[in-house]
Design a protein around this motif. Structure first.
Motif, short mmCIF file in Angstrom:
data_model
loop_
_atom_site.label_atom_id
_atom_site.label_comp_id
_atom_site.label_asym_id
_atom_site.label_seq_id
_atom_site.Cartn_x
_atom_site.Cartn_y
_atom_site.Cartn_z
N PRO A 72 0.82 -1.21 0.00
CA PRO A 72 0.00 0.00 0.00
C PRO A 72 0.86 1.27 0.00
O PRO A 72 1.85 1.35 0.73
N GLN A 73 0.47 2.21 -0.82
CA GLN A 73 1.22 3.45 -0.95
C GLN A 73 0.26 4.58 -1.29
O GLN A 73 -0.59 4.43 -2.17
N GLU A 74 0.38 5.68 -0.62
CA GLU A 74 -0.53 6.80 -0.84
C GLU A 74 -0.45 7.30 -2.28
O GLU A 74 0.63 7.39 -2.86
N GLY A 75 -1.60 7.57 -2.85
CA GLY A 75 -1.64 8.04 -4.23
C GLY A 75 -3.07 8.07 -4.74
O GLY A 75 -4.03 7.81 -4.00
N ASP A 76 -3.22 8.39 -6.01
CA ASP A 76 -4.56 8.48 -6.61
C ASP A 76 -4.82 7.22 -7.45
O ASP A 76 -3.88 6.53 -7.87
N PHE A 77 -6.08 6.94 -7.70
CA PHE A 77 -6.47 5.73 -8.45
C PHE A 77 -7.69 6.06 -9.33
O PHE A 77 -8.75 5.45 -9.18
N PRO A 78 -7.57 6.97 -10.28
CA PRO A 78 -8.73 7.39 -11.08
C PRO A 78 -9.33 6.27 -11.92
O PRO A 78 -10.55 6.22 -12.10
N SER A 79 -8.50 5.37 -12.43
CA SER A 79 -9.03 4.28 -13.26
C SER A 79 -9.85 3.30 -12.43
O SER A 79 -10.93 2.87 -12.84
N ILE A 80 -9.34 2.95 -11.25
CA ILE A 80 -10.08 2.04 -10.37
C ILE A 80 -11.38 2.69 -9.91
O ILE A 80 -12.44 2.05 -9.88
N ARG A 81 -11.31 3.98 -9.59
CA ARG A 81 -12.52 4.68 -9.16
C ARG A 81 -13.58 4.68 -10.27
O ARG A 81 -14.77 4.44 -10.01
N SER A 82 -13.15 4.90 -11.50
CA SER A 82 -14.11 4.92 -12.60
C SER A 82 -14.70 3.54 -12.85
O SER A 82 -15.88 3.42 -13.18
N LEU A 83 -13.90 2.48 -12.65
CA LEU A 83 -14.42 1.12 -12.81
C LEU A 83 -15.45 0.79 -11.74
O LEU A 83 -16.52 0.24 -12.04
N VAL A 84 -15.17 1.14 -10.50
CA VAL A 84 -16.11 0.88 -9.40
C VAL A 84 -17.40 1.67 -9.62
O VAL A 84 -18.50 1.16 -9.39
N GLU A 85 -17.28 2.91 -10.08
CA GLU A 85 -18.47 3.70 -10.38
C GLU A 85 -19.29 3.07 -11.49
O GLU A 85 -20.52 3.06 -11.45
N HIS A 86 -18.60 2.53 -12.50
CA HIS A 86 -19.32 1.91 -13.62
C HIS A 86 -20.04 0.63 -13.19
O HIS A 86 -21.18 0.40 -13.59
N ILE A 87 -19.40 -0.18 -12.37
CA ILE A 87 -19.99 -1.46 -11.96
C ILE A 87 -21.10 -1.25 -10.94
O ILE A 87 -22.18 -1.86 -11.04
N PHE A 88 -20.90 -0.37 -9.97
CA PHE A 88 -21.86 -0.24 -8.86
C PHE A 88 -22.79 0.95 -8.99
O PHE A 88 -23.77 1.04 -8.24
N GLY A 89 -22.52 1.88 -9.90
CA GLY A 89 -23.45 2.96 -10.17
C GLY A 89 -23.86 3.74 -8.94
O GLY A 89 -23.02 4.22 -8.16
N GLU A 90 -25.19 3.83 -8.73
CA GLU A 90 -25.71 4.56 -7.58
C GLU A 90 -25.39 3.89 -6.26
O GLU A 90 -25.56 4.48 -5.18
N GLN A 91 -24.91 2.64 -6.30
CA GLN A 91 -24.50 1.92 -5.09
C GLN A 91 -22.97 1.94 -4.92
O GLN A 91 -22.38 1.02 -4.37
N TYR A 92 -22.37 3.02 -5.39
CA TYR A 92 -20.90 3.15 -5.38
C TYR A 92 -20.31 2.94 -4.00
O TYR A 92 -19.34 2.18 -3.83
N GLU A 93 -20.86 3.59 -2.98
CA GLU A 93 -20.30 3.47 -1.63
C GLU A 93 -20.44 2.04 -1.11
O GLU A 93 -19.56 1.53 -0.41
N LEU A 94 -21.55 1.38 -1.45
CA LEU A 94 -21.70 -0.03 -1.05
C LEU A 94 -20.66 -0.89 -1.75
O LEU A 94 -20.13 -1.84 -1.16
N GLY A 95 -20.38 -0.57 -3.02
CA GLY A 95 -19.34 -1.30 -3.75
C GLY A 95 -17.98 -1.12 -3.11
O GLY A 95 -17.19 -2.08 -3.00
N MET A 96 -17.68 0.09 -2.67
CA MET A 96 -16.42 0.33 -1.97
C MET A 96 -16.38 -0.43 -0.65
O MET A 96 -15.34 -0.98 -0.27
#
Length: 468
Positions: A100-124
């Motif tokens: 683990p290392q501090e940083g940004d993850f825009p691609s992973i965030r966009s994938l999770v948003e695409h898969i879980f949509g309005e349930q994004y926080e539940l997906g996280m």
């Protein structure tokens, strides 16, 4: 000789593979530790059962006394503070090598948003629980879409990259096999193109999702009971009948996945590069939910229209427990006058899919009974069961066997029999017709998108196919 995987490494064997070889003894069995080259250029470490006499010949009779010894194996899933050895037992659960290392993850965030949509926080929350609390039971995650290029498989590959050798890809048949030693100790069991439409498949999947222990069986070995903590992630192109889900069922989380707006061939590589930053985020993130059920989430939070669609479809479905015998599906209440006869179970499922597609709210599938021969050799068994019906609709295959079966049925029932095969003329059977129709729809949709990008034009009338 069976090779048993230990860990995965991207480092080559030290000293070009010529260094001192490594051995261990577990119980009374000797293993050699090897690093096998992988297709992607990395290496995977494995345990191979070894012979005591061979070891003596290679290193002398005194060497075996220096070999590390363990009383047996255990499976303890840990991602933070991983312990390869617990007491005198060798841990079969494998470490993940991301730091683990501090940083940004825009691609992973966009994938999770695409898969879980309005349930994004539940997906996280779901991903965070997998990482920080690997023994916590979680719902069966089912991703469905009839469209292509939706990112379902990319999500599975991301999970594999994230949890490495603790993720295994299964087929539908793996669930039905008595031998399960290759997947019983995994964190995630994922299935691409799932179709578990038999009642016993559904029951087994549900039981596995909640059981605390499971009997592991390998070829030539006794069954052994272990703690079971695996979670299931399933994908399917069938939005209506991928698995049997009854009304009131709370063990499934079904998500309808939309088509990706673009196709990025380097997307998976970017996902892998962002994993250290994503794990750092999960360690420090606060969960948005608290444990409210055995599968953590309150079932009401996971209810989706995609889940309800499968439940509606399954109201008209009953699994076949004896695939080589007749399946007779009778409706409740008064005796129906009409029975639809199918040669194979996939034809019956295709019929239901067409009906539900044409009218999702009122598919009218309970107006008549159904019978599935499962083999044309079962015609004689069907005769007495079909006698009470005033009309019999035949959905048999468009081949010689199907034609002979229809002719025999015609002799039995005369004008009561109605040949329905003209609805799917030019195709092997009803399922083949449905598959080709879906492919045509995809091609038509792609053509419309391409045409619209060039110039405005009215949309062609949607083809609904025959309405049965």
């Amino acid at each position: 000789m069976e090779a048993i995987k230990v860990t995965s490494s991207h480092k080559p064997p030290s000293d070009g593979g010529m260094a001192k070889e490594e051995f261990i003894r577990v119980g009374t069995t000797l293993y050699k530790i090897v690093e096998q080259p992988r297709l992607n250029g990395g290496y995977v470490k494995k345990r191979i059962p070894w012979n005591n006499e061979t070891l003596r010949q290679d290193y002398g009779k005194d060497y075996i006394g220096s070999v590390p010894k363990y009383d047996g194996f255990c499976t303890v899933p840990e991602h933070i503070g991983y312990r390869p050895v617990i007491g005198k037992f060798l841990n079969l659960y494998e470490p993940i090598y991301h730091q683990p290392q501090e940083g940004d993850f825009p691609s992973i965030r966009s994938l999770v948003e695409h898969i879980f949509g309005e349930q994004y926080e539940l997906g996280m929350d779901y991903l965070q629980l997998l990482y920080l609390q690997p023994v916590q039971k979680l719902p069966i995650l089912l991703l469905v879409s009839e469209e292509r290029n939706t990112g379902k498989s990319t999500f599975l590959n991301f999970l594999k990259a994230l949890f490495q050798n603790n993720v295994t890809f299964n087929t539908n048949e793996d669930f039905r096999s008595q031998f399960n030693s290759d997947w019983a100790g995994k964190l995630l069991i994922v299935v691409d193109e799932v179709l578990l439409n038999r009642r016993e498949d559904s029951e087994r999947l549900k039981n596995l999702s909640t059981t605390l222990s499971y009997k592991v069986e390998a070829k030539g070995k006794d069954r052994d009971e272990i703690a079971f903590f695996a979670k299931f992630v399933l994908c399917s192109n069938n939005e209506y009948l991928p698995v049997i889900i009854d009304a009131g069922e709370t063990r499934y989380w079904v998500r309808k996945i939309n088509r990706l707006q673009s196709d990025d061939t380097n997307f998976l590589q970017r996902l892998k590069a962002e994993i250290p930053a994503f794990l750092h985020f999960l360690i420090n993130r606060k969960l948005s939910t608290e444990r409210e059920s055995r599968m953590w989430f309150n079932p009401s939070l996971l209810h989706t229209e995609a889940l309800q669609r499968i439940i509606r479809s399954n109201r008209y479905f009953k699994g076949c427990l004896a695939p080589k015998d007749i399946t007779h599906i009778r409706q409740q209440g008064e005796q129906r006058d009409v029975c639809y006869l199918f040669e194979g179970f996939m034809d019956y499922l295709s019929f239901l899919t067409i009906r539900v597609n044409n009218n999702p709210e009122e598919p009218h599938t309970n107006e008549h009974d159904y019978m599935v021969l499962n083999s044309v050799t079962n015609l004689s068994k069907a005769e007495q069961l079909l006698r009470p019906y005033s009309r019999i609709g035949c959905f048999l295959d468009n081949d010689q066997a199907g034609q002979r079966a229809y002719e025999n049925l015609k002799k039995m029932f005369g004008n009561k029999l109605q040949d329905m095969s003209h609805h799917y003329a030019g195709h092997k059977d009803l399922n083949d017709y449905l598959c080709h129709r879906n492919q045509a729809k995809q091609a038509e949709k792609k053509s419309q998108v391409q045409s619209a990008s060039r110039m405005p034009q009215p949309q062609p009338k949607k083809k609904r196919g025959f309405r049965l």
